[in-house]
Design an enzyme around this catalytic site. Structure first.
Site, PDB file in Angstrom:
ATOM      1  N   GLN A 120      -0.835  -8.948  -2.151  1.00  0.00           N
ATOM      2  CA  GLN A 120       0.296  -8.395  -2.885  1.00  0.00           C
ATOM      3  C   GLN A 120       0.525  -6.953  -2.436  1.00  0.00           C
ATOM      4  O   GLN A 120      -0.395  -6.276  -1.981  1.00  0.00           O
ATOM      5  CB  GLN A 120       0.008  -8.458  -4.391  1.00  0.00           C
ATOM      6  CG  GLN A 120       1.184  -8.071  -5.257  1.00  0.00           C
ATOM      7  CD  GLN A 120       1.099  -8.624  -6.672  1.00  0.00           C
ATOM      8  OE1 GLN A 120       0.300  -9.510  -6.964  1.00  0.00           O
ATOM      9  NE2 GLN A 120       1.926  -8.108  -7.558  1.00  0.00           N
TER      10      GLN A 120
ATOM     11  N   GLU B 119       3.015   3.345  11.449  1.00  0.00           N
ATOM     12  CA  GLU B 119       2.655   1.947  11.219  1.00  0.00           C
ATOM     13  C   GLU B 119       1.727   1.913  10.008  1.00  0.00           C
ATOM     14  O   GLU B 119       0.694   2.578   9.988  1.00  0.00           O
ATOM     15  CB  GLU B 119       1.954   1.373  12.446  1.00  0.00           C
ATOM     16  CG  GLU B 119       2.873   1.276  13.665  1.00  0.00           C
ATOM     17  CD  GLU B 119       2.151   0.788  14.913  1.00  0.00           C
ATOM     18  OE1 GLU B 119       0.980   1.175  15.098  1.00  0.00           O
ATOM     19  OE2 GLU B 119       2.752   0.028  15.698  1.00  0.00           O
TER      20      GLU B 119
ATOM     21  N   HIS C 126      -9.510   1.796 -11.065  1.00  0.00           N
ATOM     22  CA  HIS C 126      -8.576   2.645 -10.324  1.00  0.00           C
ATOM     23  C   HIS C 126      -7.445   3.173 -11.215  1.00  0.00           C
ATOM     24  O   HIS C 126      -6.909   2.459 -12.051  1.00  0.00           O
ATOM     25  CB  HIS C 126      -7.947   1.860  -9.165  1.00  0.00           C
ATOM     26  CG  HIS C 126      -6.876   2.633  -8.464  1.00  0.00           C
ATOM     27  ND1 HIS C 126      -5.529   2.435  -8.704  1.00  0.00           N
ATOM     28  CD2 HIS C 126      -6.962   3.654  -7.574  1.00  0.00           C
ATOM     29  CE1 HIS C 126      -4.831   3.294  -7.976  1.00  0.00           C
ATOM     30  NE2 HIS C 126      -5.667   4.029  -7.281  1.00  0.00           N
TER      31      HIS C 126
ATOM     32  N   LYS D 270      -7.951  -2.456  -3.058  1.00  0.00           N
ATOM     33  CA  LYS D 270      -6.643  -1.808  -2.927  1.00  0.00           C
ATOM     34  C   LYS D 270      -6.655  -0.750  -1.839  1.00  0.00           C
ATOM     35  O   LYS D 270      -7.630  -0.014  -1.688  1.00  0.00           O
ATOM     36  CB  LYS D 270      -6.265  -1.134  -4.260  1.00  0.00           C
ATOM     37  CG  LYS D 270      -6.064  -2.101  -5.410  1.00  0.00           C
ATOM     38  CD  LYS D 270      -5.978  -1.395  -6.766  1.00  0.00           C
ATOM     39  CE  LYS D 270      -5.859  -2.432  -7.882  1.00  0.00           C
ATOM     40  NZ  LYS D 270      -6.067  -1.854  -9.218  1.00  0.00           N
TER      41      LYS D 270
ATOM     42  N   ASN E 194       2.518  -3.548  -4.136  1.00  0.00           N
ATOM     43  CA  ASN E 194       3.228  -2.994  -5.300  1.00  0.00           C
ATOM     44  C   ASN E 194       3.661  -1.571  -5.025  1.00  0.00           C
ATOM     45  O   ASN E 194       3.067  -0.872  -4.195  1.00  0.00           O
ATOM     46  CB  ASN E 194       2.319  -2.999  -6.539  1.00  0.00           C
ATOM     47  CG  ASN E 194       2.003  -4.391  -7.031  1.00  0.00           C
ATOM     48  OD1 ASN E 194       2.733  -5.341  -6.772  1.00  0.00           O
ATOM     49  ND2 ASN E 194       0.900  -4.510  -7.749  1.00  0.00           N
TER      50      ASN E 194
ATOM     51  N   TYR F 144       0.665   0.412  -3.039  1.00  0.00           N
ATOM     52  CA  TYR F 144      -0.656  -0.090  -2.713  1.00  0.00           C
ATOM     53  C   TYR F 144      -0.611  -1.534  -2.238  1.00  0.00           C
ATOM     54  O   TYR F 144       0.118  -2.360  -2.747  1.00  0.00           O
ATOM     55  CB  TYR F 144      -1.650   0.069  -3.858  1.00  0.00           C
ATOM     56  CG  TYR F 144      -1.238  -0.398  -5.229  1.00  0.00           C
ATOM     57  CD1 TYR F 144      -0.219   0.239  -5.932  1.00  0.00           C
ATOM     58  CD2 TYR F 144      -1.901  -1.444  -5.847  1.00  0.00           C
ATOM     59  CE1 TYR F 144       0.125  -0.168  -7.209  1.00  0.00           C
ATOM     60  CE2 TYR F 144      -1.562  -1.854  -7.131  1.00  0.00           C
ATOM     61  CZ  TYR F 144      -0.536  -1.209  -7.798  1.00  0.00           C
ATOM     62  OH  TYR F 144      -0.186  -1.614  -9.063  1.00  0.00           O
TER      63      TYR F 144
ATOM     64  N   HIS G  57      -7.311   0.719 -14.146  1.00  0.00           N
ATOM     65  CA  HIS G  57      -7.043  -0.710 -14.104  1.00  0.00           C
ATOM     66  C   HIS G  57      -8.026  -1.475 -13.204  1.00  0.00           C
ATOM     67  O   HIS G  57      -8.550  -0.922 -12.235  1.00  0.00           O
ATOM     68  CB  HIS G  57      -5.633  -0.971 -13.554  1.00  0.00           C
ATOM     69  CG  HIS G  57      -4.534  -0.415 -14.402  1.00  0.00           C
ATOM     70  ND1 HIS G  57      -3.320  -0.016 -13.896  1.00  0.00           N
ATOM     71  CD2 HIS G  57      -4.474  -0.181 -15.737  1.00  0.00           C
ATOM     72  CE1 HIS G  57      -2.552   0.425 -14.880  1.00  0.00           C
ATOM     73  NE2 HIS G  57      -3.214   0.343 -16.006  1.00  0.00           N
TER      74      HIS G  57
ATOM     75  N   ARG H 169      14.405  13.206  14.991  1.00  0.00           N
ATOM     76  CA  ARG H 169      15.034  12.309  14.009  1.00  0.00           C
ATOM     77  C   ARG H 169      14.281  12.272  12.688  1.00  0.00           C
ATOM     78  O   ARG H 169      14.844  11.934  11.645  1.00  0.00           O
ATOM     79  CB  ARG H 169      15.095  10.885  14.580  1.00  0.00           C
ATOM     80  CG  ARG H 169      15.909  10.750  15.847  1.00  0.00           C
ATOM     81  CD  ARG H 169      15.763   9.359  16.433  1.00  0.00           C
ATOM     82  NE  ARG H 169      14.381   9.096  16.824  1.00  0.00           N
ATOM     83  CZ  ARG H 169      13.903   7.910  17.173  1.00  0.00           C
ATOM     84  NH1 ARG H 169      14.697   6.846  17.155  1.00  0.00           N
ATOM     85  NH2 ARG H 169      12.642   7.760  17.540  1.00  0.00           N
TER      86      ARG H 169
ATOM     87  N   ARG I 101      -1.340   6.528 -14.600  1.00  0.00           N
ATOM     88  CA  ARG I 101      -1.360   5.055 -14.627  1.00  0.00           C
ATOM     89  C   ARG I 101      -2.782   4.601 -14.337  1.00  0.00           C
ATOM     90  O   ARG I 101      -3.321   4.868 -13.283  1.00  0.00           O
ATOM     91  CB  ARG I 101      -0.398   4.465 -13.585  1.00  0.00           C
ATOM     92  CG  ARG I 101       1.086   4.750 -13.862  1.00  0.00           C
ATOM     93  CD  ARG I 101       1.968   4.118 -12.779  1.00  0.00           C
ATOM     94  NE  ARG I 101       3.349   4.487 -12.903  1.00  0.00           N
ATOM     95  CZ  ARG I 101       4.320   3.715 -13.421  1.00  0.00           C
ATOM     96  NH1 ARG I 101       4.018   2.515 -13.877  1.00  0.00           N
ATOM     97  NH2 ARG I 101       5.564   4.140 -13.483  1.00  0.00           N
TER      98      ARG I 101
END
Lengths: 224, 224
Positions: free
Chosen positions: B58, B37, B130, B83, B60, B146, B73, B32, B70
């Protein structure tokens, strides 16, 4: 604020956290692509019980090819789960069935389309059976992710209901079908790819009769 | 058990939860597709502090086209974050930089490839900058997700370091580069697509000097 939840779907409620609803994250797009917040603790506008991190017990993800059906699944007793489900890529037709014997919408089910384009998510309360399928007409792999509340995976309390026995009654019991009729024809008119476990799952009608009988005679709910 | 974590990368530690390491989920594949997990509360074999759901503040997700960078940060002070980062689709080159002024590996950075095929993830502790980029040679959209510990998004404590000022020193400071030399050439030899915020971010060398000075004179750490 990250998320707004729009329509609430009419299934009976038995307690806080037992309504079925759709959520939309805010999507921040620019020339690079886009950004969304999937979960945020103490996020304004979302039910308190969901937006505390302690609600999250597990996060799962699956990749499925065209024609795959995964479900219908639930865990019993204290290991019962609620789920916040979404398609990370592609499209998914999600199916939920109210299996709470004391509910006025007992035995009713709903087909609901989740897409990575819309980024919509569905909250599936405890006491519901859950499954999803990738339409045979969708040729890409679909990635499905769900955040689970209530309990982690517990093999001893996990069970499947054979999707074929659900499809037999679909259309007769649906109370809110956002999926278009074409999707329902695809769902019922094709050989879906199932795992052996799901193929050998319980018969839906027997399962519903059993849990109703147990509730009527012993006031026992299978999902508590 | 869901996850094994393999190599630990040599950066200095200042407390529990400050080591950099890679995690691999178990992948259960069949006809399939596959199933993994992503997170499980109280999962055996994983650090206790991470595998309680209250660690998650959180989650994102972003979608980025070819050539997007990106970062870099971080959030300051009590809003500082750790993270757990991964590529849900495609490939990502992740870059982390040790910005802890008391660390023996202060100013050192690492480029690390994350792929949806390997399903590897990287844990980025507090005190690190990061960022990530999608190589110009990767033509597909990459989805990056993350899970964040420590704090939710806090605009007032968030800042960027201009990636160009990081790329200027990359190769000089790297302590463990799993990305191959070709990736580094792509990283330093191309016009990367940045947001205005990141383009106007702090200069890396000035930032490092400032946080070092603040630590040396006032024993103050920017990320606590």
């Amino acid at each position: 604020m990250m998320i707004t939840y729009e329509n609430e779907f009419w299934f009976d409620r038995d307690e806080e956290g037992s309504r079925v609803f759709q959520m939309f994250p805010n999507v921040f797009g620019d020339t690079r692509g886009n950004f969304t917040e999937i979960f945020k603790e103490d996020c304004a506008g979302i039910p308190d019980w969901m937006m505390t991190s302690s609600w999250i017990k597990q996060i799962n993800r699956s990749e499925s090819i065209s024609g795959v059906f995964r479900g219908m699944h639930a865990q019993q007793g204290k290991s019962c789960q609620s789920k916040l489900v979404e398609a990370v890529t592609g499209n998914i037709v999600d199916i939920i069935l109210d299996a709470r014997p004391q509910s006025s919408t007992f035995g009713k089910c709903m087909c609901f389309e989740l897409s990575s384009e819309k980024k919509n998510r569905l909250f599936v309360p405890k006491g519901f059976l859950h499954g999803f399928f990738v339409r045979p007409s969708d040729t890409k792999v679909s990635i499905f992710q769900y955040i689970i509340g209530g309990s982690v995976y517990d093999k001893s309390s996990e069970f499947s209901v054979n999707p074929k026995t659900v499809l037999d009654i679909i259309g007769k019991t649906s109370i809110h079908v956002t999926a278009d009729p074409k999707i329902l024809r695809e769902l019922t008119g094709n050989d879906l790819t199932l795992s052996d476990k799901d193929t050998n799952g319980k018969d839906l009608v027997e399962f519903l009769e059993d849990v109703k009988h147990e509730f009527d005679t012993n006031s026992t709910l299978w999902y508590k």
